[in-house]
Design a protein around this motif. Structure first.
Motif, PDB file in Angstrom:
ATOM      1  N   CYS A 188       9.325  -1.185  -6.153  1.00  0.00           N
ATOM      2  CA  CYS A 188       8.902   0.231  -6.533  1.00  0.00           C
ATOM      3  C   CYS A 188       9.399   0.791  -5.310  1.00  0.00           C
ATOM      4  O   CYS A 188       9.934   2.214  -5.674  1.00  0.00           O
ATOM      5  CB  CYS A 188       7.566   0.317  -6.664  1.00  0.00           C
ATOM      6  SG  CYS A 188       6.964  -0.542  -8.221  1.00  0.00           S
ATOM      7  N   GLU A 189       9.419   0.683  -4.083  1.00  0.00           N
ATOM      8  CA  GLU A 189       9.757   1.775  -2.985  1.00  0.00           C
ATOM      9  C   GLU A 189      11.191   2.046  -2.951  1.00  0.00           C
ATOM     10  O   GLU A 189      11.724   2.920  -2.661  1.00  0.00           O
ATOM     11  CB  GLU A 189       9.241   1.207  -1.624  1.00  0.00           C
ATOM     12  CG  GLU A 189       7.746   1.169  -1.436  1.00  0.00           C
ATOM     13  CD  GLU A 189       7.328   0.955  -0.277  1.00  0.00           C
ATOM     14  OE1 GLU A 189       7.759   0.465   0.661  1.00  0.00           O
ATOM     15  OE2 GLU A 189       6.003   1.127  -0.007  1.00  0.00           O
ATOM     16  N   ALA A 190      11.846   0.788  -3.473  1.00  0.00           N
ATOM     17  CA  ALA A 190      13.397   0.756  -3.336  1.00  0.00           C
ATOM     18  C   ALA A 190      13.807   1.940  -4.508  1.00  0.00           C
ATOM     19  O   ALA A 190      14.798   2.585  -4.316  1.00  0.00           O
ATOM     20  CB  ALA A 190      14.092  -0.594  -3.373  1.00  0.00           C
ATOM     21  N   LEU A 191      13.220   1.586  -5.552  1.00  0.00           N
ATOM     22  CA  LEU A 191      13.503   2.658  -6.636  1.00  0.00           C
ATOM     23  C   LEU A 191      13.079   4.101  -6.416  1.00  0.00           C
ATOM     24  O   LEU A 191      13.926   5.008  -6.928  1.00  0.00           O
ATOM     25  CB  LEU A 191      12.984   1.884  -8.118  1.00  0.00           C
ATOM     26  CG  LEU A 191      13.602   0.997  -8.447  1.00  0.00           C
ATOM     27  CD1 LEU A 191      12.781   0.241  -9.952  1.00  0.00           C
ATOM     28  CD2 LEU A 191      14.873   1.073  -9.218  1.00  0.00           C
ATOM     29  N   ALA A 192      12.061   4.117  -5.809  1.00  0.00           N
ATOM     30  CA  ALA A 192      11.660   5.580  -5.622  1.00  0.00           C
ATOM     31  C   ALA A 192      12.521   6.250  -4.765  1.00  0.00           C
ATOM     32  O   ALA A 192      12.867   7.482  -4.688  1.00  0.00           O
ATOM     33  CB  ALA A 192      10.218   5.683  -4.992  1.00  0.00           C
ATOM     34  N   TYR A 193      12.926   5.528  -3.547  1.00  0.00           N
ATOM     35  CA  TYR A 193      14.146   5.826  -2.574  1.00  0.00           C
ATOM     36  C   TYR A 193      15.245   6.172  -3.216  1.00  0.00           C
ATOM     37  O   TYR A 193      15.903   7.122  -3.101  1.00  0.00           O
ATOM     38  CB  TYR A 193      14.345   4.791  -1.399  1.00  0.00           C
ATOM     39  CG  TYR A 193      15.052   5.041  -0.495  1.00  0.00           C
ATOM     40  CD1 TYR A 193      14.599   5.614   0.654  1.00  0.00           C
ATOM     41  CD2 TYR A 193      16.477   4.870  -0.772  1.00  0.00           C
ATOM     42  CE1 TYR A 193      15.708   5.809   1.873  1.00  0.00           C
ATOM     43  CE2 TYR A 193      17.327   5.304   0.537  1.00  0.00           C
ATOM     44  CZ  TYR A 193      17.089   5.764   1.569  1.00  0.00           C
ATOM     45  OH  TYR A 193      17.736   6.125   2.709  1.00  0.00           O
ATOM     46  N   ALA A 194      15.688   5.434  -4.082  1.00  0.00           N
ATOM     47  CA  ALA A 194      17.195   5.626  -4.765  1.00  0.00           C
ATOM     48  C   ALA A 194      16.969   6.788  -5.770  1.00  0.00           C
ATOM     49  O   ALA A 194      17.959   7.628  -5.527  1.00  0.00           O
ATOM     50  CB  ALA A 194      17.300   4.416  -5.643  1.00  0.00           C
ATOM     51  N   MET A 195      15.994   6.977  -6.255  1.00  0.00           N
ATOM     52  CA  MET A 195      15.721   8.110  -7.105  1.00  0.00           C
ATOM     53  C   MET A 195      15.858   9.602  -6.068  1.00  0.00           C
ATOM     54  O   MET A 195      16.353  10.480  -6.492  1.00  0.00           O
ATOM     55  CB  MET A 195      14.614   8.328  -7.990  1.00  0.00           C
ATOM     56  CG  MET A 195      14.619   7.101  -8.909  1.00  0.00           C
ATOM     57  SD  MET A 195      12.806   7.059  -9.982  1.00  0.00           S
ATOM     58  CE  MET A 195      13.227   5.410 -10.867  1.00  0.00           C
ATOM     59  N   LYS A 196      15.045   9.425  -5.077  1.00  0.00           N
ATOM     60  CA  LYS A 196      15.072  10.749  -4.325  1.00  0.00           C
ATOM     61  C   LYS A 196      15.993  10.842  -3.428  1.00  0.00           C
ATOM     62  O   LYS A 196      16.672  12.148  -3.085  1.00  0.00           O
ATOM     63  CB  LYS A 196      13.771  10.456  -3.304  1.00  0.00           C
ATOM     64  CG  LYS A 196      12.259  10.465  -3.858  1.00  0.00           C
ATOM     65  CD  LYS A 196      11.895  12.097  -4.035  1.00  0.00           C
ATOM     66  CE  LYS A 196      10.463  12.244  -4.511  1.00  0.00           C
ATOM     67  NZ  LYS A 196      10.301  13.842  -4.649  1.00  0.00           N
ATOM     68  N   SER A 197      17.054  10.145  -3.088  1.00  0.00           N
ATOM     69  CA  SER A 197      18.108  10.022  -2.358  1.00  0.00           C
ATOM     70  C   SER A 197      19.507  10.579  -3.357  1.00  0.00           C
ATOM     71  O   SER A 197      20.333  10.880  -2.613  1.00  0.00           O
ATOM     72  CB  SER A 197      18.432   8.813  -1.792  1.00  0.00           C
ATOM     73  OG  SER A 197      18.937   7.848  -2.726  1.00  0.00           O
ATOM     74  N   GLY A 198      19.116  10.521  -4.529  1.00  0.00           N
ATOM     75  CA  GLY A 198      20.325  11.057  -5.473  1.00  0.00           C
ATOM     76  C   GLY A 198      21.185   9.904  -6.120  1.00  0.00           C
ATOM     77  O   GLY A 198      22.097  10.012  -6.564  1.00  0.00           O
ATOM     78  N   LEU A 199      20.752   8.493  -5.601  1.00  0.00           N
ATOM     79  CA  LEU A 199      21.532   7.593  -6.337  1.00  0.00           C
ATOM     80  C   LEU A 199      21.133   7.417  -7.707  1.00  0.00           C
ATOM     81  O   LEU A 199      20.167   7.763  -8.208  1.00  0.00           O
ATOM     82  CB  LEU A 199      21.145   6.166  -5.465  1.00  0.00           C
ATOM     83  CG  LEU A 199      21.637   6.053  -4.184  1.00  0.00           C
ATOM     84  CD1 LEU A 199      21.177   4.720  -3.547  1.00  0.00           C
ATOM     85  CD2 LEU A 199      23.193   5.775  -4.078  1.00  0.00           C
ATOM     86  N   ASP A 200      22.064   6.723  -8.471  1.00  0.00           N
ATOM     87  CA  ASP A 200      21.742   6.359  -9.835  1.00  0.00           C
ATOM     88  C   ASP A 200      21.158   4.842  -9.796  1.00  0.00           C
ATOM     89  O   ASP A 200      21.680   4.083  -9.249  1.00  0.00           O
ATOM     90  CB  ASP A 200      23.172   6.292 -10.837  1.00  0.00           C
ATOM     91  CG  ASP A 200      22.939   5.448 -11.935  1.00  0.00           C
ATOM     92  OD1 ASP A 200      22.432   6.511 -12.960  1.00  0.00           O
ATOM     93  OD2 ASP A 200      22.920   4.496 -12.408  1.00  0.00           O
TER      94      ASP A 200
END
Length: 290
Positions: A188-200
């Motif tokens: 969940c933290e990895a996905l939250a980070y990805a979303m916030k950083s602009g990654l797909d």
């Protein structure tokens, strides 16, 4: 049709799929669950319906249970209308519920006193593993009984391991749940980070899921999180129960597990917010609102 008559108590998210595998393997299966409508599809496929636990187990050679809480296990096995009061000598009982090791030992001792045989055999793999017949099964009890049941367990399980005497299967399942707890926080933290950083997020998963961070939970539940699919492969309410058991066992062992403590707190908060009927991937709600 196979000669063993099987009673299966509990046809929930995973139990129903296990019953289907047993029926496809030509076993004679009688089912009972508290809400009959949940078993209708199995009855239509040819499973026999029992109106009570007592009715289900009287003629069975093997009784499987896959239910919710330790209190449910105690009621199903130890009440006057339960398995032990209505079973018979020589009968085999296999509890696949994730429950306490102490309760598994009590059930084994009671079974032995009645001339019955008991195996604690909790599973891992969720709804996908149950549907595909690839569950991991962790077994505690007599080794001879484990060997005897291996052909049946292999019908719906892929990695089936004897862990030791009664209760050892449940201890192994606690290790599984402790691992899942920490893993779900990381996912969940990895996905939250990805979303916030602009990654797909989907593209990110293509790399991460195939690398050193890969896991069953990441591959199976990561996409569900991205799709905002929180339907249960394993209920939050049951996971909180498991984490509570693991914490009690760790305390009894004088073992401090801060990661487990954090996960239990986070999932308990999720339960309090009304997500008990959702899957464990709903933990993402701690990080994003959608």
């Amino acid at each position: 049709m196979k000669t063993e008559k099987i009673a299966f108590i509990g046809t929930g998210v995973m139990g129903a799929s296990v019953v289907k595998h047993l029926m496809r393997a030509s076993f004679d299966v009688t089912v009972y669950t508290r809400t009959k409508s949940k078993a209708n599809a199995l009855i239509e496929l040819g499973a026999h319906w029992a109106n009570t636990v007592a009715e289900a187990v009287r003629e069975a050679d093997i009784v499987f249970t896959m239910i919710g809480m330790p209190s449910d296990v105690e009621e199903v096995y130890l009440s006057e209308s339960g398995v032990f009061a209505n079973g018979h000598a020589g009968q085999i009982v296999v509890d696949m519920t994730t429950s306490s090791p102490e309760l598994a030992v009590r059930l084994a001792e009671k079974a032995q006193s009645l001339g019955m045989f008991s195996l604690d055999a909790p599973v891992s793999g969720g709804d996908i593993g149950a549907k595909n017949g690839t569950l991991s099964i962790m077994c505690g009890g007599q080794k001879e009984l484990f060997d005897r049941l291996m052909p049946i367990l292999s019908v719906f399980g892929e990695k089936i391991v004897y862990q030791g005497e009664a209760g050892a299967g449940q201890h192994a399942k606690m290790c599984n749940q402790i691992t899942v707890a920490g893993t779900m926080i990381g996912i969940c933290e990895a996905l939250a980070y990805a979303m916030k950083s602009g990654l797909d997020p989907d593209t990110m998963l293509q790399s991460v899921a195939s690398g050193a961070a890969g896991s069953w939970n990441l591959s199976a539940l990561g996409p569900r999180i991205i799709q905002e699919d929180y339907e249960p492969g394993f209920y939050v309410k049951h996971f909180v129960k498991d984490l509570n058991i693991a914490l009690r066992e760790a305390e009894a062992l004088q073992l401090e597990l801060p990661g487990l403590t954090l996960a239990q707190k986070m999932y308990s908060e999720l339960l309090d917010k009304g997500y008990g009927e959702k899957g464990t991937q709903a933990l993402i709600k701690h990080y994003i609102n959608s």
